[in-house]
Write an enzyme that holds these catalytic residues in place. Structure first.
Site, PDB file in Angstrom:
ATOM      1  N   GLU A   1       0.796  -1.267   0.045  1.00 52.07           N
ATOM      2  CA  GLU A   1       0.033  -0.026   0.068  1.00 52.07           C
ATOM      3  C   GLU A   1       0.701   1.179   0.182  1.00 52.07           C
ATOM      4  O   GLU A   1       0.476   2.226   0.890  1.00 52.07           O
ATOM      5  CB  GLU A   1      -0.913   0.086   1.316  1.00 52.07           C
TER       6      GLU A   1
ATOM      7  N   GLU B   1      -5.657 -11.296  -1.574  1.00 50.22           N
ATOM      8  CA  GLU B   1      -6.424 -11.226  -0.349  1.00 50.22           C
ATOM      9  C   GLU B   1      -8.005 -11.306  -0.781  1.00 50.22           C
ATOM     10  O   GLU B   1      -8.546 -10.303  -0.421  1.00 50.22           O
ATOM     11  CB  GLU B   1      -6.153  -9.950   0.181  1.00 50.22           C
TER      12      GLU B   1
HETATM   13  C1  XIL Z   1      -6.165  -7.508   8.177  1.00 53.87           C
HETATM   14  C2  XIL Z   1      -6.297  -8.519   8.875  1.00 53.87           C
HETATM   15  O1  XIL Z   1      -7.238  -9.581   8.303  1.00 53.87           O
HETATM   16  C3  XIL Z   1      -7.202  -8.031  10.222  1.00 53.87           C
HETATM   17  O2  XIL Z   1      -7.330  -9.239  11.250  1.00 53.87           O
HETATM   18  C4  XIL Z   1      -6.318  -7.045  10.899  1.00 53.87           C
HETATM   19  O3  XIL Z   1      -7.051  -6.555  12.076  1.00 53.87           O
HETATM   20  C5  XIL Z   1      -5.938  -5.823   9.944  1.00 53.87           C
HETATM   21  O4  XIL Z   1      -5.489  -6.565   8.670  1.00 53.87           O
HETATM   22  N1  XIL Z   1      -4.834  -5.225   3.508  1.00 53.87           N
HETATM   23  C6  XIL Z   1      -3.731  -6.203   4.004  1.00 53.87           C
HETATM   24  C7  XIL Z   1      -4.093  -7.109   5.348  1.00 53.87           C
HETATM   25  O5  XIL Z   1      -2.671  -6.252   3.411  1.00 53.87           O
HETATM   26  O6  XIL Z   1      -2.902  -7.330   5.902  1.00 53.87           O
HETATM   27  C8  XIL Z   1      -5.109  -6.816   6.225  1.00 53.87           C
HETATM   28  O7  XIL Z   1      -5.540  -7.814   6.919  1.00 53.87           O
HETATM   29  C9  XIL Z   1      -6.421  -6.575   5.292  1.00 53.87           C
HETATM   30  C10 XIL Z   1      -5.906  -5.300   4.229  1.00 53.87           C
END
Ligand code: XIL
Length: 356
Positions: free
Chosen positions: A142, A247
């Site tokens: 990001e 993701e």
């Molecule tokens: C999220 C996790 O799933 C949660 O448990 C945590 O509280 C916050 O982060 N982008 C990403 C991930 O790259 O690492 C994030 O994961 C979701 C958004």
């Protein structure tokens, strides 16, 4: 349906053969063995794992001189035991990073040299520890705003673009065999993905290794439009690098438009209208979710540049979308329900992969 086998018994990994990797993010409880249902699903259907939180900076490096590797060690051992492609997530991000990392001397601004030395110590130690055992790293997460400008994080404010170059260089030095990725959300927005493409070029011009780009893929039922998802795959593939959906989840609950994506710093207050399916996802919505998954997997299956698709969680019981952007909701974004039963979306994914 051969030999009485329904799709629900099919293994997604077997259907895929080796066309691309299929992954799931695991949490610390799963890795510690407290969730046999999820682990059974992983063994049967997946070929890759990602760590949901347990390799983030705040988890492994809580103090300047203190590393906590117990959970991460278990995670890496789990991957090796089951023959899975093990992803490391994430080395450099502005979220879930221990506060000491961005601390400056009282009254001063964050010193570039000090920050660089913290970055070096972190990347060398973490990547070095798992050299040869974590096959790929999300090196930077990001770094851009949706309009394609650099995100003004403490990393960027102190170091400019150099923090990204250094992070990739350091990761490569610590494990020359590891694949290295840039990861972000909303790359379906053209200006943001163009920024990612420019980043690949700038690393390449400096002789710095980058193997792929990960589009997070936290999507909704109708957003982003399929055309934009496909255009992102096409444009990113032109870099000649691997493309990954890193993701994936499809959120069927209402969400304000400005929260499309995954800006974890933004949260909203829970109201009853935001949690309409606490008793279960109605059939009509199951079908919409299934259709959406069919459509997006048909796109992934079409492009050989797509090398991995990873779901952010295994079952609806453990999705982070139960708590983001509003806390305490009952969400339904994955292929398996809270009891670990495959949903209609499982069948449409299996179908799209068979066909693709
Ligand atoms: C999220 C996790 O799933 C949660 O448990 C945590 O509280 C916050 O982060 N982008 C990403 C991930 O790259 O690492 C994030 O994961 C979701 C958004």
């Amino acid at each position: 349906m051969k030999g009485g086998c329904t799709d629900q018994q099919a293994s997604l990994r077997e259907i895929l053969k080796e066309r691309f990797l299929l992954g799931a993010a695991l949490n610390a409880a799963q890795i510690a063995g407290h969730d046999p249902i999820a682990l059974e699903i992983v063994r049967r259907h997946f070929s890759s794992i990602s760590p949901e939180n347990l390799l983030k900076w705040e988890a492994v490096h809580p103090q300047p001189e203190r590393f906590e590797f117990a959970a991460a060690d278990q995670y890496v051992a789990f991957g090796a035991k089951h023959g899975l492609f093990v992803v490391g997530h994430v080395l450099v991000w502005h979220q879930q990073t221990s506060s000491w990392v961005f601390e400056s001397a009282p009254g001063g601004t964050l010193d570039a040299e000090v920050l660089l030395s913290r970055l070096e110590a972190h990347v060398r130690t973490v990547v070095g520890r798992y050299r040869g055992r974590v096959q790929a790293w999300d090196v930077v997460n990001e770094a851009f705003e949706d309009d394609g400008t650099w995100r003004n994080t403490p990393w960027y404010a102190a170091l400019g673009e150099e923090y990204v170059w250094r992070a990739f260089e350091l990761a490569h030095q610590a494990d020359p065999g590891a694949q290295l990725y840039y990861n972000d959300y909303n790359l379906w927005k053209a200006p943001k993905r163009q920024a990612a493409v420019r980043l690949v070029k700038s690393l390449c011009e400096r002789g710095i290794r980058i193997d792929g780009i990960g589009e997070q893929g936290h999507w909704l039922l109708d957003d982003p439009p399929l055309e934009d998802i496909e255009a992102a795959v096409v444009d990113l593939a032109k870099t000649g690098r691997q493309i990954m959906i890193t993701e994936l989840d499809v959120d069927p609950l209402p969400r304000p438009e400005e929260l499309i994506g995954a800006e974890v710093s933004k949260r909203i207050v829970l109201t009853p209208e935001l949690d309409p399916y606490a008793e279960g996802l109605p059939e009509r919505m199951q079908q919409r979710l299934a259709q959406r998954y069919r459509d997006i997997f048909s796109i992934f299956a079409k492009y050989p540049a797509v090398r991995r698709v990873t779901f952010w969680g295994v079952t609806d019981a453990d999705t982070w979308l139960n708590n983001w952007p509003a806390p305490g909701r009952t969400n339904h974004p994955l292929l398996w329900d809270r009891q670990g039963r495959p949903k209609p979306a499982f069948d449409t994914v299996a179908e799209a992969l068979r066909r693709g």
